[in-house]
Design a protein around this motif. Structure first.
Motif, PDB file in Angstrom:
ATOM      1  N   ALA A  95       0.444  -1.377  -0.117  1.00  0.00           N
ATOM      2  CA  ALA A  95      -0.002   0.085  -0.029  1.00  0.00           C
ATOM      3  C   ALA A  95       1.158   1.145  -0.170  1.00  0.00           C
ATOM      4  CB  ALA A  95      -1.084  -0.121   0.944  1.00  0.00           C
ATOM      5  N   ALA A  96       2.437   0.950  -0.008  1.00  0.00           N
ATOM      6  CA  ALA A  96       3.366   2.771   0.553  1.00  0.00           C
ATOM      7  C   ALA A  96       2.452   3.037  -1.043  1.00  0.00           C
ATOM      8  CB  ALA A  96       3.994   1.367   0.885  1.00  0.00           C
ATOM      9  N   PRO A  97       3.219   4.567  -1.394  1.00  0.00           N
ATOM     10  CA  PRO A  97       3.546   4.729  -2.511  1.00  0.00           C
ATOM     11  C   PRO A  97       4.801   4.434  -2.948  1.00  0.00           C
ATOM     12  CG  PRO A  97       3.786   6.430  -0.570  1.00  0.00           C
ATOM     13  CD  PRO A  97       3.045   5.166  -0.631  1.00  0.00           C
ATOM     14  N   ALA A  98       4.413   5.277  -4.409  1.00  0.00           N
ATOM     15  CA  ALA A  98       6.388   5.053  -5.528  1.00  0.00           C
ATOM     16  C   ALA A  98       7.331   5.791  -5.398  1.00  0.00           C
ATOM     17  CB  ALA A  98       5.942   4.605  -6.996  1.00  0.00           C
ATOM     18  N   SER A  99       8.261   5.459  -4.820  1.00  0.00           N
ATOM     19  CA  SER A  99       9.218   6.332  -4.345  1.00  0.00           C
ATOM     20  C   SER A  99       9.136   7.735  -5.614  1.00  0.00           C
ATOM     21  CB  SER A  99      10.601   5.633  -4.636  1.00  0.00           C
ATOM     22  OG  SER A  99      10.506   6.249  -5.912  1.00  0.00           O
ATOM     23  N   GLY A 100       9.137   8.594  -4.309  1.00  0.00           N
ATOM     24  CA  GLY A 100       9.226  10.319  -4.821  1.00  0.00           C
ATOM     25  C   GLY A 100       7.549  10.885  -4.752  1.00  0.00           C
ATOM     26  N   GLU A 101       6.451   9.672  -4.486  1.00  0.00           N
ATOM     27  CA  GLU A 101       4.947  10.187  -4.096  1.00  0.00           C
ATOM     28  C   GLU A 101       4.772  10.861  -3.320  1.00  0.00           C
ATOM     29  OE1 GLU A 101       2.265   7.628  -6.236  1.00  0.00           O
ATOM     30  OE2 GLU A 101       3.254   6.572  -7.111  1.00  0.00           O
ATOM     31  N   SER A 102       3.563  11.469  -3.450  1.00  0.00           N
ATOM     32  CA  SER A 102       3.757  11.511  -2.222  1.00  0.00           C
ATOM     33  C   SER A 102       2.508  11.311  -1.584  1.00  0.00           C
ATOM     34  CB  SER A 102       3.341  13.692  -2.216  1.00  0.00           C
ATOM     35  OG  SER A 102       2.561  14.059  -2.889  1.00  0.00           O
ATOM     36  N   VAL A 103       1.712  11.669  -0.024  1.00  0.00           N
ATOM     37  CA  VAL A 103       0.865  11.038   0.396  1.00  0.00           C
ATOM     38  C   VAL A 103      -0.441  12.121   0.968  1.00  0.00           C
ATOM     39  CG1 VAL A 103      -0.938   9.792   1.881  1.00  0.00           C
ATOM     40  CG2 VAL A 103       1.046   9.196   0.811  1.00  0.00           C
ATOM     41  N   ARG A 104      -1.021  12.633   0.384  1.00  0.00           N
ATOM     42  CA  ARG A 104      -2.512  13.511   0.895  1.00  0.00           C
ATOM     43  C   ARG A 104      -2.756  13.743   2.404  1.00  0.00           C
ATOM     44  NH1 ARG A 104      -6.636  16.310  -2.873  1.00  0.00           N
ATOM     45  NH2 ARG A 104      -7.472  16.394  -1.051  1.00  0.00           N
ATOM     46  N   VAL A 105      -2.233  14.381   3.415  1.00  0.00           N
ATOM     47  CA  VAL A 105      -2.829  14.007   4.895  1.00  0.00           C
ATOM     48  C   VAL A 105      -4.566  13.105   4.814  1.00  0.00           C
ATOM     49  CG1 VAL A 105      -3.800  16.147   5.760  1.00  0.00           C
ATOM     50  CG2 VAL A 105      -2.911  15.139   7.147  1.00  0.00           C
ATOM     51  N   ASP A 106      -5.655  13.731   4.138  1.00  0.00           N
ATOM     52  CA  ASP A 106      -6.883  12.800   4.603  1.00  0.00           C
ATOM     53  C   ASP A 106      -6.657  11.635   3.847  1.00  0.00           C
ATOM     54  OD1 ASP A 106      -6.347  13.306   1.989  1.00  0.00           O
ATOM     55  OD2 ASP A 106      -8.444  14.274   1.337  1.00  0.00           O
ATOM     56  N   SER A 107      -5.825  11.675   2.769  1.00  0.00           N
ATOM     57  CA  SER A 107      -6.301   9.998   1.949  1.00  0.00           C
ATOM     58  C   SER A 107      -5.182   9.097   3.485  1.00  0.00           C
ATOM     59  CB  SER A 107      -5.735   9.674   0.990  1.00  0.00           C
ATOM     60  OG  SER A 107      -5.272   8.876   0.421  1.00  0.00           O
ATOM     61  N   TRP A 108      -4.233   9.873   4.274  1.00  0.00           N
ATOM     62  CA  TRP A 108      -3.261   8.951   5.033  1.00  0.00           C
ATOM     63  C   TRP A 108      -4.517   8.474   6.606  1.00  0.00           C
ATOM     64  CZ3 TRP A 108      -1.026   9.726  10.080  1.00  0.00           C
ATOM     65  CH2 TRP A 108      -0.351   8.479  10.783  1.00  0.00           C
ATOM     66  N   ILE A 109      -4.790   9.867   6.534  1.00  0.00           N
ATOM     67  CA  ILE A 109      -5.200   9.667   8.269  1.00  0.00           C
ATOM     68  C   ILE A 109      -6.482   8.609   7.519  1.00  0.00           C
ATOM     69  CG2 ILE A 109      -4.721  11.768   9.021  1.00  0.00           C
ATOM     70  CD1 ILE A 109      -7.602  12.947   8.271  1.00  0.00           C
ATOM     71  N   TRP A 110      -7.210   7.946   6.349  1.00  0.00           N
ATOM     72  CA  TRP A 110      -8.256   7.370   5.858  1.00  0.00           C
ATOM     73  C   TRP A 110      -7.355   6.181   5.856  1.00  0.00           C
ATOM     74  CZ3 TRP A 110      -8.281   5.143   1.401  1.00  0.00           C
ATOM     75  CH2 TRP A 110      -9.169   3.911   1.405  1.00  0.00           C
TER      76      TRP A 110
END
Length: 152
Positions: A13-28
């Motif tokens: 489920a981890a993002p590919a290297s260099g990609e970022s994760v939105r905070v709303d998506s991460w807390i979900w």
């Protein structure tokens, strides 16, 4: 063996290297909120802070950030250990953050008002009025409410 499966699940489920994760998506993804839209709503309402600052739903979260999420009376404080993009099982999600939240307040050991003993039978009219008064439905003086003479 279950531990290895959880790690594999979180890595997938981890993002590919260099990609970022939105905070709303991460807390979900780490199961702090039930839906992603609830996470976005919490951000818009000012209930989510990252490193002490109120953030918008699109804010990118990084490893080491402190995320504070206020849910009703309780505040969750977590430190990001791993970024994930997809929602995973609870054990795998728990490996993605360090929970520094204060313990929830203890539940009151007082019996709630209006509970009758088992086998006490049907409440009398007086008992029913007393229960309604305790719950805040009946008149506060304990009377029937009319009190005055009947008007035709």
């Amino acid at each position: 063996m279950a531990s290895g499966t959880q790690k594999d699940e979180a890595k997938a489920a981890a993002p590919a290297s260099g990609e970022s994760v939105r905070v709303d998506s991460w807390i979900w993804s780490v199961r702090l909120v039930k839906t992603r839209s609830m996470g976005a709503t919490a951000c818009r309402g000012g209930h989510v802070k990252v490193n002490g600052e109120r953030v918008k739903p699109a804010y990118t979260v990084r490893v080491g950030d402190e995320v504070r999420l206020r849910q009703g009376e309780r505040e969750r404080v977590v430190v990001v250990k791993r970024l994930i993009r997809k929602r995973v099982g609870a054990p795998a999600a728990a490996e993605c953050y360090v929970d520094n939240s204060p313990p929830p307040p203890p539940r009151e050991a007082v019996a709630p008002a209006g509970i009758r003993d088992r086998g006490a039978g049907r409440p009398t009219k007086r008992d029913r009025r007393e229960l309604e008064r305790l719950r805040g439905f009946g008149p506060p003086d304990g009377g029937s409410g009319s009190g005055g003479p009947k008007v035709p």
